[in-house]
Design a protein around this motif. Structure first.
Motif, PDB file in Angstrom:
ATOM      1  N   SER A 204       0.836  -1.212   0.000  1.00  0.00           N
ATOM      2  CA  SER A 204       0.000   0.000   0.000  1.00  0.00           C
ATOM      3  C   SER A 204       0.867   1.257   0.000  1.00  0.00           C
ATOM      4  CB  SER A 204      -0.935   0.001   1.203  1.00  0.00           C
ATOM      5  OG  SER A 204      -0.231   0.349   2.371  1.00  0.00           O
ATOM      6  N   GLN A 205       2.036   1.172   0.628  1.00  0.00           N
ATOM      7  CA  GLN A 205       2.906   2.353   0.657  1.00  0.00           C
ATOM      8  C   GLN A 205       3.549   2.615  -0.701  1.00  0.00           C
ATOM      9  OE1 GLN A 205       5.285   1.470   4.072  1.00  0.00           O
ATOM     10  NE2 GLN A 205       3.782   2.340   5.469  1.00  0.00           N
ATOM     11  N   LEU A 206       3.629   1.573  -1.541  1.00  0.00           N
ATOM     12  CA  LEU A 206       4.154   1.775  -2.898  1.00  0.00           C
ATOM     13  C   LEU A 206       3.200   2.643  -3.714  1.00  0.00           C
ATOM     14  CD1 LEU A 206       5.353  -1.823  -3.841  1.00  0.00           C
ATOM     15  CD2 LEU A 206       6.779   0.131  -3.298  1.00  0.00           C
ATOM     16  N   ALA A 207       1.903   2.526  -3.384  1.00  0.00           N
ATOM     17  CA  ALA A 207       0.896   3.281  -4.141  1.00  0.00           C
ATOM     18  C   ALA A 207       0.963   4.769  -3.828  1.00  0.00           C
ATOM     19  CB  ALA A 207      -0.492   2.758  -3.834  1.00  0.00           C
ATOM     20  N   THR A 208       1.225   5.102  -2.576  1.00  0.00           N
ATOM     21  CA  THR A 208       1.292   6.509  -2.177  1.00  0.00           C
ATOM     22  C   THR A 208       2.531   6.718  -1.321  1.00  0.00           C
ATOM     23  OG1 THR A 208      -0.174   5.904  -0.403  1.00  0.00           O
ATOM     24  CG2 THR A 208      -1.159   7.095  -2.216  1.00  0.00           C
ATOM     25  N   PRO A 209       3.670   6.986  -1.952  1.00  0.00           N
ATOM     26  CA  PRO A 209       4.898   7.108  -1.167  1.00  0.00           C
ATOM     27  C   PRO A 209       4.863   8.277  -0.180  1.00  0.00           C
ATOM     28  CG  PRO A 209       5.345   6.991  -3.526  1.00  0.00           C
ATOM     29  CD  PRO A 209       3.889   7.191  -3.369  1.00  0.00           C
ATOM     30  N   ASP A 210       4.250   9.392  -0.569  1.00  0.00           N
ATOM     31  CA  ASP A 210       4.204  10.546   0.333  1.00  0.00           C
ATOM     32  C   ASP A 210       2.792  10.714   0.856  1.00  0.00           C
ATOM     33  OD1 ASP A 210       6.882  11.242  -0.279  1.00  0.00           O
ATOM     34  OD2 ASP A 210       6.157  11.956  -2.212  1.00  0.00           O
ATOM     35  N   ILE A 211       2.672  10.634   2.171  1.00  0.00           N
ATOM     36  CA  ILE A 211       1.329  10.741   2.747  1.00  0.00           C
ATOM     37  C   ILE A 211       1.226  12.069   3.487  1.00  0.00           C
ATOM     38  CG2 ILE A 211      -0.343   9.592   4.211  1.00  0.00           C
ATOM     39  CD1 ILE A 211       1.953   7.380   4.292  1.00  0.00           C
ATOM     40  N   ASP A 212       0.194  12.807   3.212  1.00  0.00           N
ATOM     41  CA  ASP A 212       0.025  14.033   3.969  1.00  0.00           C
ATOM     42  C   ASP A 212      -1.433  14.368   4.218  1.00  0.00           C
ATOM     43  OD1 ASP A 212       0.686  16.311   1.222  1.00  0.00           O
ATOM     44  OD2 ASP A 212      -0.665  14.672   1.440  1.00  0.00           O
ATOM     45  N   ALA A 213      -2.317  13.502   3.793  1.00  0.00           N
ATOM     46  CA  ALA A 213      -3.729  13.819   4.003  1.00  0.00           C
ATOM     47  C   ALA A 213      -4.546  12.557   4.119  1.00  0.00           C
ATOM     48  CB  ALA A 213      -4.252  14.649   2.844  1.00  0.00           C
ATOM     49  N   ALA A 214      -5.750  12.694   4.689  1.00  0.00           N
ATOM     50  CA  ALA A 214      -6.622  11.545   4.860  1.00  0.00           C
ATOM     51  C   ALA A 214      -7.076  10.989   3.517  1.00  0.00           C
ATOM     52  CB  ALA A 214      -7.821  11.925   5.695  1.00  0.00           C
ATOM     53  N   GLY A 215      -7.098  11.844   2.493  1.00  0.00           N
ATOM     54  CA  GLY A 215      -7.487  11.402   1.153  1.00  0.00           C
ATOM     55  C   GLY A 215      -6.584  10.292   0.673  1.00  0.00           C
ATOM     56  N   LEU A 216      -5.287  10.445   0.957  1.00  0.00           N
ATOM     57  CA  LEU A 216      -4.336   9.428   0.540  1.00  0.00           C
ATOM     58  C   LEU A 216      -4.447   8.197   1.428  1.00  0.00           C
ATOM     59  CD1 LEU A 216      -1.209  11.569  -0.278  1.00  0.00           C
ATOM     60  CD2 LEU A 216      -2.819  10.574  -1.856  1.00  0.00           C
ATOM     61  N   PHE A 217      -4.883   8.412   2.650  1.00  0.00           N
ATOM     62  CA  PHE A 217      -5.033   7.264   3.525  1.00  0.00           C
ATOM     63  C   PHE A 217      -6.178   6.365   3.096  1.00  0.00           C
ATOM     64  CE2 PHE A 217      -1.874   8.444   6.555  1.00  0.00           C
ATOM     65  CZ  PHE A 217      -1.422   7.184   6.888  1.00  0.00           C
ATOM     66  N   SER A 218      -7.208   6.939   2.484  1.00  0.00           N
ATOM     67  CA  SER A 218      -8.303   6.107   1.973  1.00  0.00           C
ATOM     68  C   SER A 218      -7.738   5.089   1.008  1.00  0.00           C
ATOM     69  CB  SER A 218      -9.328   6.955   1.229  1.00  0.00           C
ATOM     70  OG  SER A 218      -9.746   8.001   2.021  1.00  0.00           O
ATOM     71  N   GLU A 219      -6.790   5.554   0.191  1.00  0.00           N
ATOM     72  CA  GLU A 219      -6.185   4.696  -0.821  1.00  0.00           C
ATOM     73  C   GLU A 219      -5.383   3.566  -0.151  1.00  0.00           C
ATOM     74  OE1 GLU A 219      -3.884   7.151  -3.326  1.00  0.00           O
ATOM     75  OE2 GLU A 219      -3.167   5.500  -4.537  1.00  0.00           O
ATOM     76  N   GLN A 220      -4.589   3.956   0.857  1.00  0.00           N
ATOM     77  CA  GLN A 220      -3.762   2.954   1.532  1.00  0.00           C
ATOM     78  C   GLN A 220      -4.616   1.941   2.280  1.00  0.00           C
ATOM     79  OE1 GLN A 220      -0.419   4.202   3.729  1.00  0.00           O
ATOM     80  NE2 GLN A 220       0.558   5.028   1.929  1.00  0.00           N
ATOM     81  N   ILE A 221      -5.659   2.435   2.926  1.00  0.00           N
ATOM     82  CA  ILE A 221      -6.523   1.513   3.673  1.00  0.00           C
ATOM     83  C   ILE A 221      -7.238   0.573   2.709  1.00  0.00           C
ATOM     84  CG2 ILE A 221      -8.560   1.374   5.185  1.00  0.00           C
ATOM     85  CD1 ILE A 221      -7.513   4.057   6.439  1.00  0.00           C
ATOM     86  N   LYS A 222      -7.637   1.117   1.559  1.00  0.00           N
ATOM     87  CA  LYS A 222      -8.280   0.267   0.541  1.00  0.00           C
ATOM     88  C   LYS A 222      -7.318  -0.842   0.107  1.00  0.00           C
ATOM     89  CE  LYS A 222     -10.354   0.185  -4.040  1.00  0.00           C
ATOM     90  NZ  LYS A 222      -9.620  -0.991  -4.478  1.00  0.00           N
ATOM     91  N   PHE A 223      -6.058  -0.488  -0.098  1.00  0.00           N
ATOM     92  CA  PHE A 223      -5.061  -1.482  -0.509  1.00  0.00           C
ATOM     93  C   PHE A 223      -4.926  -2.577   0.547  1.00  0.00           C
ATOM     94  CE2 PHE A 223      -2.249  -0.616  -4.213  1.00  0.00           C
ATOM     95  CZ  PHE A 223      -3.026   0.363  -4.782  1.00  0.00           C
ATOM     96  N   VAL A 224      -4.812  -2.158   1.809  1.00  0.00           N
ATOM     97  CA  VAL A 224      -4.637  -3.149   2.878  1.00  0.00           C
ATOM     98  C   VAL A 224      -5.864  -4.064   2.953  1.00  0.00           C
ATOM     99  CG1 VAL A 224      -4.375  -3.449   5.374  1.00  0.00           C
ATOM    100  CG2 VAL A 224      -3.050  -1.714   4.199  1.00  0.00           C
ATOM    101  N   LYS A 225      -7.046  -3.467   2.825  1.00  0.00           N
ATOM    102  CA  LYS A 225      -8.268  -4.272   2.888  1.00  0.00           C
ATOM    103  C   LYS A 225      -8.330  -5.249   1.702  1.00  0.00           C
ATOM    104  CE  LYS A 225     -11.470  -1.059   5.141  1.00  0.00           C
ATOM    105  NZ  LYS A 225     -12.637  -0.217   4.831  1.00  0.00           N
TER     106      LYS A 225
END
Lengths: 306, 265
Positions: free
Chosen positions: A43-64
């Motif tokens: 999931s971290q490969l998808a969004t290397p730089d995290i600075d907002a909850a918007g990007l976290f939606s993406e990471q959480i989706k990947f983990v799920k």
């Protein structure tokens, strides 16, 4: 009746003990657990730089997605291998003769074996779900830390807008991670792999080799994902085709289970609401299908010459 | 097995045929009912066609056929990130479309896809030194803004209940297109949706103000004031002072008659 149930449970317990001792199934389970835990890295490969909850939606989706994908995939492999090996192993080791020489009916033997596999699958899914929950919890803590860091860097952090933004972002992360609908997703995945196990058991009752069982079950599983297309075509255009085409498509529609319905798990993982009654309907469908498959398996096995 | 007498084999075949014959009609009806319910809930947005199969390749197509659609979409999304890092904007656009086609009900793909195109690709085009002049750079930037806007709008069509897509479209109109009236519309819609953050409720009025439409801004602030209950007005996140000061300022500026003012004093 009670003594019959007792015999089934004894066979189920032995099947579970034997399965737990099998290295191949344990290796599959370990691979599943590793894949679930490594989903954070992917999931971290998808969004290397995290600075907002918007990007976290993406990471959480990947983990799920990866977590549930791993539970489904490795659960499927465990179901496939454990059922494919059930009867051939008993025949190879000649233990089946000893069991059937006792007052144990063939139906009891088969049901006991299947219950044992279901227990094994439940155990595997439970273990993988625990790893999945732990991974999600870790992802949540990383997300909340990032939201806090983001807030600390804000220039106007004491304005109601900034505070509202911070509270909202943190709440969104918690909401996505602690989504109670994930229970629905895991139940549906479990139902799907139990169906696969029942198909595998049915084939193994007449198959002469476990490779045949594995390949045929895998093909039925794949075709099952296209069954809805075959069914729709057969119901709407069946009359327009030749008798052979219609017969083949009809056979798929009438006999193969609709595995595609279970892809509503994707909707749950994407954050869409799936009502409980839809999930229960699918679980009932899977249960009834398993009962029918077991009934056919019992008929075939009852008449099999051993 | 082959050694079974014919009568036993026939009996077995008849029993199996009976079981399956009884189950098959029930199965079809039940599956049709499940499919109808799932269609009503707008699941299964994916339409697998030849073009998509060619774009996905054999391996990923089998992944989809095995019920791993979301994982396949995630793997493709990793390519979007790579394309962004390499500034391959056209490739990135194609991959965003592929992901959103695979999972049209996953708002995050629309959200991030729109952002990648409308912001990252357009800013990249603005800074593209290989273009001969500024006009060409601006034209290319506008091209990507429109592409991103299209992704957002198609995302809204597929996920109308997801506030962030409305809000991000508003942000795009506000910051990249300077179209404040459209921004106000999208912020307004976003603020009305479930789970939307409270601060969005002030944005439409602010946008009208930026557009120079004092009357529109006044009506938006006033509507917001009237929408809030007295208890809500006291809550910190609604920022009562901000709403009040704006209404007072605009009532003064627009010379609203005292009897029609929210704050006559």
């Amino acid at each position: 009746m009670i003594s019959s149930l007792h015999r089934i449970l004894i066979i189920a317990r032995n099947t579970l003990t034997e399965a737990v001792r099998q290295k191949v199934l344990n290796v599959l389970l370990i691979f599943g657990l590793v894949l679930i835990c490594s989903s954070v890295t992917v999931s971290q490969l998808a969004t290397p730089d995290i600075d907002a909850a918007g990007l976290f939606s993406e990471q959480i989706k990947f983990v799920k997605d990866f977590g549930c994908g791993a539970i489904g995939l490795f659960g499927f492999f465990i179901a496939l291998l454990s059922t494919a090996l059930l009867i051939p192993q008993e025949l190879d080791k000649r233990t089946i003769y000893t069991i059937l020489a006792k007052p144990v009916r063939r139906a009891e033997f088969l049901l006991g074996k299947f219950v044992g596999v279901v227990l094994l699958l439940a155990l595997s899914v439970a273990l993988m779900s625990l790893a999945f929950a732990a991974t999600l919890y870790w992802q949540e803590s990383v997300g909340l830390a990032a939201v806090e860091a983001n807030y600390a860097q804000m220039d106007l952090k004491h304005t109601p807008t900034a505070q509202s933004m911070h509270d909202h972002d943190a709440a969104q992360i918690i909401k996505q991670v602690r989504d109670p609908q994930l229970v629905e997703a895991v139940l549906l995945i479990f139902a799907k792999i139990v169906m696969t196990a029942a198909i595998g058991l049915l084939i193994s009752t007449f198959a002469t080799s476990w490779i045949f069982t594995i390949i045929t079950t895998f093909m039925i599983y794949l075709i099952g994902h296209g069954e809805s297309l075959a069914r729709t075509f057969w119901l709407s255009h069946g009359a327009e085709t030749t008798i052979w085409q219609s017969g083949l498509i009809g056979l798929i529609a009438l006999l193969i289970p609709d595995m595609n319905s279970f892809t509503i798990v994707d909707e749950i993982l994407a954050g869409n609401r799936v009502p409980w009654h839809d999930v229960l309907n699918l679980l009932c469908y899977a249960n009834v299908y398993v009962i029918v498959l077991l009934a056919v398996s019992v008929v075939i096995f009852d008449y099999r010459e051993i | 097995m082959n050694g079974l007498p014919l009568n036993l084999r026939l009996r077995r075949a008849m029993l199996i045929a009976l079981l399956l014959g009884l189950w098959a009609p029930v199965k079809i009806v039940w599956e049709q009912q499940i499919a109808r319910e799932q269609d009503n809930l707008r699941y299964h947005g994916l339409v697998m066609n030849r073009q998509m199969r060619d774009e996905l390749g054999q391996g990923l197509t089998i992944g989809i056929l095995s019920g791993m659609r979301s994982v396949v979409a995630d793997f493709i999304w990793l390519e979007v990130t790579t394309a962004w890092e390499n500034q391959e904007w056209f490739r990135m656009g194609g991959l965003v479309n592929l992901c959103t086609s695979l999972q049209p009900r996953a708002p995050v793909f629309w959200d991030m896809g729109g952002w990648q195109l409308a912001w990252n690709a357009s800013v990249g085009a603005e800074r593209d030194v290989t273009q001969p002049n500024e006009l060409r750079r601006l034209k290319a930037a506008r091209f990507w803004i429109d592409k991103g806007l299209d992704v957002y709008k198609r995302g809204i069509e597929n996920n109308p209940e997801y506030w962030r897509l409305w809000s991000d479209t508003g942000l795009l109109y506000q910051q990249r297109l300077k179209d404040y009236k459209n921004a106000a519309y999208y912020y307004q819609r976003a603020s009305e949706l479930p789970n939307a953050p409270v601060y969005l409720e002030r944005f439409p009025a602010i946008m009208y103000g930026l557009a120079g439409d004092d009357q529109g801004a006044y009506e938006a602030w006033r509507a917001l004031w009237e929408k809030l209950t007295p208890a809500q007005r006291e809550m910190k996140e609604h920022w009562k002072e901000k709403i009040e000061s704006n209404i007072r300022r605009l009532e003064q500026k627009l010379s609203v008659p005292k009897e029609k003012r929210v704050f006559p004093n």
